[in-house]
Design a protein around this motif. Structure first.
Motif, PDB file in Angstrom:
ATOM      1  N   LYS A 183       0.831  -1.204   0.000  1.00  0.00           N
ATOM      2  CA  LYS A 183       0.000   0.000   0.000  1.00  0.00           C
ATOM      3  C   LYS A 183       0.866   1.255   0.000  1.00  0.00           C
ATOM      4  O   LYS A 183       0.536   2.240  -0.670  1.00  0.00           O
ATOM      5  CB  LYS A 183      -0.928  -0.009   1.215  1.00  0.00           C
ATOM      6  N   ARG A 184       1.971   1.219   0.727  1.00  0.00           N
ATOM      7  CA  ARG A 184       2.873   2.370   0.734  1.00  0.00           C
ATOM      8  C   ARG A 184       3.426   2.627  -0.670  1.00  0.00           C
ATOM      9  O   ARG A 184       3.542   3.775  -1.114  1.00  0.00           O
ATOM     10  CB  ARG A 184       4.016   2.130   1.718  1.00  0.00           C
ATOM     11  N   GLY A 185       3.758   1.538  -1.374  1.00  0.00           N
ATOM     12  CA  GLY A 185       4.240   1.688  -2.744  1.00  0.00           C
ATOM     13  C   GLY A 185       3.175   2.252  -3.667  1.00  0.00           C
ATOM     14  O   GLY A 185       3.472   3.069  -4.553  1.00  0.00           O
ATOM     15  N   ILE A 186       1.921   1.839  -3.462  1.00  0.00           N
ATOM     16  CA  ILE A 186       0.822   2.375  -4.275  1.00  0.00           C
ATOM     17  C   ILE A 186       0.663   3.868  -4.027  1.00  0.00           C
ATOM     18  O   ILE A 186       0.499   4.657  -4.966  1.00  0.00           O
ATOM     19  CB  ILE A 186      -0.486   1.622  -3.960  1.00  0.00           C
ATOM     20  N   TYR A 187       0.698   4.258  -2.755  1.00  0.00           N
ATOM     21  CA  TYR A 187       0.566   5.681  -2.430  1.00  0.00           C
ATOM     22  C   TYR A 187       1.650   6.497  -3.130  1.00  0.00           C
ATOM     23  O   TYR A 187       1.370   7.523  -3.766  1.00  0.00           O
ATOM     24  CB  TYR A 187       0.659   5.895  -0.920  1.00  0.00           C
ATOM     25  N   GLU A 188       2.893   6.047  -2.998  1.00  0.00           N
ATOM     26  CA  GLU A 188       4.011   6.808  -3.554  1.00  0.00           C
ATOM     27  C   GLU A 188       3.902   6.927  -5.071  1.00  0.00           C
ATOM     28  O   GLU A 188       4.040   8.023  -5.631  1.00  0.00           O
ATOM     29  CB  GLU A 188       5.331   6.138  -3.166  1.00  0.00           C
ATOM     30  N   LYS A 189       3.647   5.810  -5.738  1.00  0.00           N
ATOM     31  CA  LYS A 189       3.626   5.812  -7.208  1.00  0.00           C
ATOM     32  C   LYS A 189       2.398   6.535  -7.756  1.00  0.00           C
ATOM     33  O   LYS A 189       2.490   7.299  -8.726  1.00  0.00           O
ATOM     34  CB  LYS A 189       3.673   4.371  -7.729  1.00  0.00           C
ATOM     35  N   LEU A 190       1.251   6.292  -7.128  1.00  0.00           N
ATOM     36  CA  LEU A 190       0.027   6.888  -7.659  1.00  0.00           C
ATOM     37  C   LEU A 190      -0.031   8.388  -7.380  1.00  0.00           C
ATOM     38  O   LEU A 190      -0.586   9.150  -8.183  1.00  0.00           O
ATOM     39  CB  LEU A 190      -1.195   6.181  -7.066  1.00  0.00           C
ATOM     40  N   VAL A 191       0.537   8.825  -6.272  1.00  0.00           N
ATOM     41  CA  VAL A 191       0.603  10.265  -5.999  1.00  0.00           C
ATOM     42  C   VAL A 191       1.454  10.956  -7.061  1.00  0.00           C
ATOM     43  O   VAL A 191       1.107  12.043  -7.556  1.00  0.00           O
ATOM     44  CB  VAL A 191       1.168  10.524  -4.585  1.00  0.00           C
ATOM     45  N   ILE A 192       2.574  10.327  -7.414  1.00  0.00           N
ATOM     46  CA  ILE A 192       3.419  10.892  -8.478  1.00  0.00           C
ATOM     47  C   ILE A 192       2.632  11.009  -9.777  1.00  0.00           C
ATOM     48  O   ILE A 192       2.690  12.029 -10.479  1.00  0.00           O
ATOM     49  CB  ILE A 192       4.672  10.013  -8.677  1.00  0.00           C
ATOM     50  N   HIS A 193       1.882   9.962 -10.092  1.00  0.00           N
ATOM     51  CA  HIS A 193       1.097   9.977 -11.330  1.00  0.00           C
ATOM     52  C   HIS A 193       0.010  11.052 -11.289  1.00  0.00           C
ATOM     53  O   HIS A 193      -0.164  11.804 -12.263  1.00  0.00           O
ATOM     54  CB  HIS A 193       0.469   8.601 -11.554  1.00  0.00           C
ATOM     55  N   LEU A 194      -0.698  11.154 -10.176  1.00  0.00           N
ATOM     56  CA  LEU A 194      -1.779  12.134 -10.082  1.00  0.00           C
ATOM     57  C   LEU A 194      -1.240  13.561 -10.127  1.00  0.00           C
ATOM     58  O   LEU A 194      -1.835  14.439 -10.775  1.00  0.00           O
ATOM     59  CB  LEU A 194      -2.576  11.908  -8.795  1.00  0.00           C
ATOM     60  N   GLU A 195      -0.134  13.798  -9.459  1.00  0.00           N
ATOM     61  CA  GLU A 195       0.450  15.135  -9.486  1.00  0.00           C
ATOM     62  C   GLU A 195       0.981  15.481 -10.870  1.00  0.00           C
ATOM     63  O   GLU A 195       0.990  16.649 -11.268  1.00  0.00           O
ATOM     64  CB  GLU A 195       1.553  15.242  -8.436  1.00  0.00           C
ATOM     65  N   SER A 196       1.415  14.466 -11.604  1.00  0.00           N
ATOM     66  CA  SER A 196       1.855  14.726 -12.976  1.00  0.00           C
ATOM     67  C   SER A 196       0.675  15.134 -13.851  1.00  0.00           C
ATOM     68  O   SER A 196       0.832  15.917 -14.793  1.00  0.00           O
ATOM     69  CB  SER A 196       2.542  13.487 -13.556  1.00  0.00           C
ATOM     70  N   LEU A 197      -0.508  14.620 -13.532  1.00  0.00           N
ATOM     71  CA  LEU A 197      -1.702  15.023 -14.280  1.00  0.00           C
ATOM     72  C   LEU A 197      -2.004  16.499 -14.065  1.00  0.00           C
ATOM     73  O   LEU A 197      -2.350  17.219 -15.008  1.00  0.00           O
ATOM     74  CB  LEU A 197      -2.906  14.180 -13.847  1.00  0.00           C
ATOM     75  N   SER A 198      -1.879  16.941 -12.810  1.00  0.00           N
ATOM     76  CA  SER A 198      -2.146  18.350 -12.525  1.00  0.00           C
ATOM     77  C   SER A 198      -1.106  19.242 -13.183  1.00  0.00           C
ATOM     78  O   SER A 198      -1.417  20.325 -13.684  1.00  0.00           O
ATOM     79  CB  SER A 198      -2.174  18.587 -11.013  1.00  0.00           C
ATOM     80  N   SER A 199       0.143  18.783 -13.211  1.00  0.00           N
ATOM     81  CA  SER A 199       1.193  19.562 -13.878  1.00  0.00           C
ATOM     82  C   SER A 199       0.924  19.657 -15.368  1.00  0.00           C
ATOM     83  O   SER A 199       1.102  20.707 -15.994  1.00  0.00           O
ATOM     84  CB  SER A 199       2.561  18.911 -13.629  1.00  0.00           C
TER      85      SER A 199
END
Length: 205
Positions: A183-199
């Motif tokens: 779950k920690r790995g999911i949080y880290e990777k998916l947060v990066i992906h979601l923030e890249s969407l906003s960028s």
């Protein structure tokens, strides 16, 4: 040793009770943990593949798309206070494991705490066995019969040992199939992906 305490004399109904209340539930809990872990690993692999652009989003299941939609909606409502980890955690809690259809948050709670239940059941069975032994001893003493009360001791030993072993096995499975780490790995990777969407959205604007 088992023969001396009367384990071989335990009747079939008592063995069935151990099977129904200890062994079968333990096997179900272990299977739930494995399915839970595998589902989380699938989500983690898909997120990692999406970040590295190894696969297209169309080949994934709906979880990542739901996370993207929830994140974009949250940004549209309040762009200054978006909590991607909270969004991901909420979606994970709503996910269900295959076969059983139990939600992730309940699955984690049940599998994490079930070893305690098994150990308590083992202790309870031991106390019942001691009670049976005491009853046999007192009853035989009143009737002038000498007996070692092997049935009660055998029951207590068998149930207590079964509960302890099964509890340890479930704890080991929980350790091997460590869902917290995934779950920690999911949080880290998916947060990066979601923030890249906003960028990416800001660049388009």
């Amino acid at each position: 040793m088992l023969q001396s305490i009367g384990l071989s004399e335990i009747p079939l109904p008592l063995l069935l009770i151990v099977l129904i209340f200890l062994l079968i539930p333990s096997m179900i809990i272990i299977l739930m943990r494995v399915l839970f872990y595998q589902r989380l690993k699938t989500i983690e692999r898909q997120t990692e593949s999406l970040i590295s652009e190894q696969e297209t989003k169309e080949s994934f299941d709906s979880f990542i798309a739901d996370a993207e939609d929830a994140y974009q909606n949250s940004r549209a409502e309040n762009s200054d206070q978006v909590n991607p980890i909270g969004i991901i955690e909420g979606l994970l809690n709503e996910e269900k494991i295959p076969l059983f259809g139990v939600r992730f948050n309940w699955t984690e709670y049940i599998t994490q705490n079930f070893p305690n239940v098994i150990l308590y059941l083992g202790i309870f069975g031991t106390l019942i066995g001691m009670g049976v032994h005491l009853y046999q001893t007192l009853n035989n003493s009143e009737n002038g019969v000498i007996s070692d009360g092997g049935l009660g001791l055998g029951l207590g030993f068998f149930v207590g040992l079964a509960g302890f072993i099964l509890g340890v096995i479930i704890i080991l499975f929980n350790f091997i199939f460590n869902v917290t780490r995934v779950k920690r790995g999911i949080y880290e990777k998916l947060v990066i992906h979601l923030e890249s969407l906003s960028s990416y959205s800001l660049m388009e604007e």
